[in-house]
Every structure is written in C-alpha cells, then in structure tokens.
Design an enzyme around this catalytic site. Sequence first.
Site, PDB file in Angstrom:
ATOM      1  N   ASN A  89      -0.415  76.868  69.107  1.00  0.00           N
ATOM      2  CA  ASN A  89       0.829  76.620  67.974  1.00  0.00           C
ATOM      3  C   ASN A  89       0.887  75.210  67.295  1.00  0.00           C
ATOM      4  O   ASN A  89       1.208  75.010  66.356  1.00  0.00           O
ATOM      5  CB  ASN A  89       1.992  76.631  68.881  1.00  0.00           C
ATOM      6  CG  ASN A  89       3.422  76.387  68.097  1.00  0.00           C
ATOM      7  OD1 ASN A  89       3.472  76.950  66.943  1.00  0.00           O
ATOM      8  ND2 ASN A  89       3.790  75.237  68.332  1.00  0.00           N
ATOM      9  N   TYR A 157      -3.308  72.415  54.162  1.00  0.00           N
ATOM     10  CA  TYR A 157      -2.706  73.231  55.286  1.00  0.00           C
ATOM     11  C   TYR A 157      -2.849  74.722  55.185  1.00  0.00           C
ATOM     12  O   TYR A 157      -3.368  75.560  55.925  1.00  0.00           O
ATOM     13  CB  TYR A 157      -0.894  73.149  55.232  1.00  0.00           C
ATOM     14  CG  TYR A 157      -0.355  73.823  55.944  1.00  0.00           C
ATOM     15  CD1 TYR A 157      -0.169  73.769  57.271  1.00  0.00           C
ATOM     16  CD2 TYR A 157       0.234  75.224  55.519  1.00  0.00           C
ATOM     17  CE1 TYR A 157       0.329  74.564  58.344  1.00  0.00           C
ATOM     18  CE2 TYR A 157       0.981  75.991  56.340  1.00  0.00           C
ATOM     19  CZ  TYR A 157       1.105  75.771  57.760  1.00  0.00           C
ATOM     20  OH  TYR A 157       1.661  76.672  58.472  1.00  0.00           O
TER      21      TYR A 157
HETATM   22  N1  LIG Z   1       8.243  76.625  60.289  1.00  0.00           N
HETATM   23  C1  LIG Z   1       7.477  77.273  59.494  1.00  0.00           C
HETATM   24  O1  LIG Z   1       8.018  77.763  58.234  1.00  0.00           O
HETATM   25  C2  LIG Z   1       6.203  77.935  59.521  1.00  0.00           C
HETATM   26  C3  LIG Z   1       5.526  78.942  58.904  1.00  0.00           C
HETATM   27  C4  LIG Z   1       4.513  79.362  59.070  1.00  0.00           C
HETATM   28  C5  LIG Z   1       3.475  78.967  60.267  1.00  0.00           C
HETATM   29  N2  LIG Z   1       4.303  77.912  60.919  1.00  0.00           N
HETATM   30  C6  LIG Z   1       3.108  77.356  62.055  1.00  0.00           C
HETATM   31  O2  LIG Z   1       3.996  77.434  63.274  1.00  0.00           O
HETATM   32  C7  LIG Z   1       3.698  76.446  64.186  1.00  0.00           C
HETATM   33  C8  LIG Z   1       4.826  75.657  64.486  1.00  0.00           C
HETATM   34  O3  LIG Z   1       5.417  75.215  63.184  1.00  0.00           O
HETATM   35  P1  LIG Z   1       6.728  74.212  63.286  1.00  0.00           P
HETATM   36  O4  LIG Z   1       7.511  74.518  61.958  1.00  0.00           O
HETATM   37  O5  LIG Z   1       7.273  74.409  64.573  1.00  0.00           O
HETATM   38  O6  LIG Z   1       5.967  72.857  62.997  1.00  0.00           O
HETATM   39  P2  LIG Z   1       5.935  71.397  63.434  1.00  0.00           P
HETATM   40  O7  LIG Z   1       5.161  70.582  62.558  1.00  0.00           O
HETATM   41  O8  LIG Z   1       7.438  70.980  63.701  1.00  0.00           O
HETATM   42  O9  LIG Z   1       5.561  71.531  64.852  1.00  0.00           O
HETATM   43  C9  LIG Z   1       4.051  71.111  65.230  1.00  0.00           C
HETATM   44  C10 LIG Z   1       3.977  71.074  66.573  1.00  0.00           C
HETATM   45  O10 LIG Z   1       2.488  70.588  66.834  1.00  0.00           O
HETATM   46  C11 LIG Z   1       2.683  69.426  67.479  1.00  0.00           C
HETATM   47  N3  LIG Z   1       1.535  68.601  67.200  1.00  0.00           N
HETATM   48  C12 LIG Z   1       1.377  68.063  65.916  1.00  0.00           C
HETATM   49  N4  LIG Z   1       0.119  67.298  66.014  1.00  0.00           N
HETATM   50  C13 LIG Z   1      -0.324  67.322  67.205  1.00  0.00           C
HETATM   51  C14 LIG Z   1      -1.352  66.845  67.984  1.00  0.00           C
HETATM   52  N5  LIG Z   1      -2.489  66.192  67.413  1.00  0.00           N
HETATM   53  N6  LIG Z   1      -1.685  67.252  69.272  1.00  0.00           N
HETATM   54  C15 LIG Z   1      -0.846  68.059  69.693  1.00  0.00           C
HETATM   55  N7  LIG Z   1       0.273  68.444  69.310  1.00  0.00           N
HETATM   56  C16 LIG Z   1       0.576  68.348  68.186  1.00  0.00           C
HETATM   57  C17 LIG Z   1       4.076  68.876  67.014  1.00  0.00           C
HETATM   58  O11 LIG Z   1       4.284  67.735  67.920  1.00  0.00           O
HETATM   59  C18 LIG Z   1       4.884  69.915  67.207  1.00  0.00           C
HETATM   60  O12 LIG Z   1       5.360  69.932  68.431  1.00  0.00           O
HETATM   61  C19 LIG Z   1       2.659  75.344  63.324  1.00  0.00           C
HETATM   62  O13 LIG Z   1       1.261  76.064  63.920  1.00  0.00           O
HETATM   63  C20 LIG Z   1       2.968  75.849  62.030  1.00  0.00           C
HETATM   64  O14 LIG Z   1       1.742  75.794  61.001  1.00  0.00           O
HETATM   65  C21 LIG Z   1       5.541  77.261  60.525  1.00  0.00           C
END
Ligand SMILES: NC(=O)c1ccc[n+]([C@@H]2O[C@H](COP(=O)([O-])OP(=O)(O)OC[C@H]3O[C@@H](n4cnc5c(N)ncnc54)[C@H](O)[C@@H]3O)[C@@H](O)[C@H]2O)c1
Length: 251
Positions: A89, A157
């Site tokens: 994730n 992205y």
């Molecule tokens: N929120 C949305 O609208 C949405 C939509 C589609 C997909 N996603 C995907 O769902 C997932 C979670 O999204 P979110 O909204 O919670 O995003 P977010 O950016 O808030 O969370 C991402 C997580 O990854 C962690 N992270 C970032 N860089 C890192 C690294 N180098 N090593 C370890 N951990 C790391 C962050 O600390 C965080 O906990 C992501 O893969 C995102 O691409 C989100």
Amino acid sequence: MRLEGRTAIVTGGAVGIGRHYSHALAAEGAQVMIADIKDGTAVAEEIAAKYGRNSTASVQFDVSDETQCKAVVAKTLERFGKIDVLVNNAALYAPLAPVAVTDIDVDLWDKVMSVNVRGLFLMTKHVAPHMIARKYGKIINIGSGTAARGIPDFAHYVTSKGAVTSFTRAVSRELGQHGICVNTLAPGLTISGEQNADHLGQSRGPTIARRAIKRDQVPEDLTGTLVYLASKDSDFLTGQVLAVDGGSNNT
Ligand SMILES: NC(=O)c1ccc[n+]([C@@H]2O[C@H](COP(=O)([O-])OP(=O)(O)OC[C@H]3O[C@@H](n4cnc5c(N)ncnc54)[C@H](O)[C@@H]3O)[C@@H](O)[C@H]2O)c1
C-alpha cells in the site's frame, strides 16, 4: 473472524487509508505488522488495545531501500513466525501536487517510481520466498483508478500505478503454481484527510459526477474488498484488478 491465524504486513499502514487496512485485518483476527516510513506506534497501540497485545507490531522503514525491506520481513518472521498476506500500500501520493508533465522534475519522477514501483517489487521479492515455502499467500497490490483512465497533471503517479497493474499480472503468472494469489485493489478518489488540497479541489466534483454511486469514497468502502482478497474466499482469484470506486471505471 475470516483471518484468524493469519499474519499480514501492511506497508504504509500507519496513516491514510493504510491505517484503515491495518485495523480491518486485525478486526478479522490477523496479526498485523505495520510497516511505514512514518511512526506506526500509535496505530499499533490502538489495535493492541482493541484486539490484544499479540495482534500487532510496527516498524519504521523506507520501502524503496532493499536492505530495509529485508529487515521488515525478518522482523515480521521473528515476531509472528510467518507471513500469509502482503498489502503493498505504501506510495507517494497524498503529498503530490498537480504538475504538468512538462514541469515534472526528474528527481521527483525517480522518487515516485522508487517508492511506488521499486518498493512494491522489493517487498514482493523478499516476502514471496516465505510464501512459496509454505505454498500459500496473498499479495494485494494497491493500484489506482487513475491508471485505467488517466488524469491530467499526475503523469508520474499515474504511470507508477499502471506499473502496479502490470506487475500484478506478471507476478501472478509466476506465483500461482505455489498457491499464491496476486491481485490489484484499485481505489477511486478516497477522502483520506491527507491529500494535497489542490488535487482534491480539482478532482472531487468531477469524480463524484462520473460515479454510478454519486458520493465521496471513504476508506471504509475499501476494507471489505481488502479482507476478501486476504481471505480464503478469494483463493481462485489472481492477476485481477478489482476497481472499488462506486462504478467510475468499467474495466
Ligand atoms: N486516497 C486516494 O484517493 C487513493 C486513490 C487511489 C489509490 N490510492 C492508493 O492507496 C494507497 C494509500 O493512499 P493514501 O491516500 O492513504 O495515501 P498516503 O500518501 O496518505 O499514504 C501513503 C502511505 O505510504 C507511506 N509511505 C510513503 N513513502 C514511503 C516510503 N518511502 N516507505 C514506506 N512507507 C512510505 C506513507 O507514510 C503513508 O502511510 C496508495 O498506494 C495510493 O496510491 C489512494
């Protein structure tokens, strides 16, 4: 308790949607290793208070670094003895601001790829051998609806999330013979409380308008599908993209 006796790693499990994934897996009986670049202690404590001390642990790491990924796997095995479920994730998403493709800095492009694509590969590379040895496993790669549709001003992205889908398809063909399912869970725009304000402002209205179910998506909309993909109910499902987005993409 659909995940009683299972052990899961959730990368990026400390904040945003990942925090909800950590809770949801623990609620179904799994032991959860929260692995994040941010401190996951608070989430681990929340989960331990609800489901018991042995239900969770947390570790801080950078998913783009191979040595640190290996250390997370070793710590999980040391703490819980096995790994049944890997939720890939972690990603660079919420901090990203909209930027035209002509203005994306090369360092930013490489950073997005190193976290969103290399990180997914590294965790899979180091977890899969343990799943292969036990002839069972669930790898859930978090993609995005943006990969199917494309959105402007997020070429770095969107490209990285396209790679998640392709990686899932390729690796499912290798690991199926070992009883391991590899699938992509592709959320639509989900209100996480963390997103870049400009991105949310631009995208929220048009996204709701495009959906069959016309409302905001929240993390709780994703956890049922996550648990399904982690459970034995999905043992014959692999290589697929499950779009959980209120009917935005018909892929
Ligand atoms: N929120 C949305 O609208 C949405 C939509 C589609 C997909 N996603 C995907 O769902 C997932 C979670 O999204 P979110 O909204 O919670 O995003 P977010 O950016 O808030 O969370 C991402 C997580 O990854 C962690 N992270 C970032 N860089 C890192 C690294 N180098 N090593 C370890 N951990 C790391 C962050 O600390 C965080 O906990 C992501 O893969 C995102 O691409 C989100």
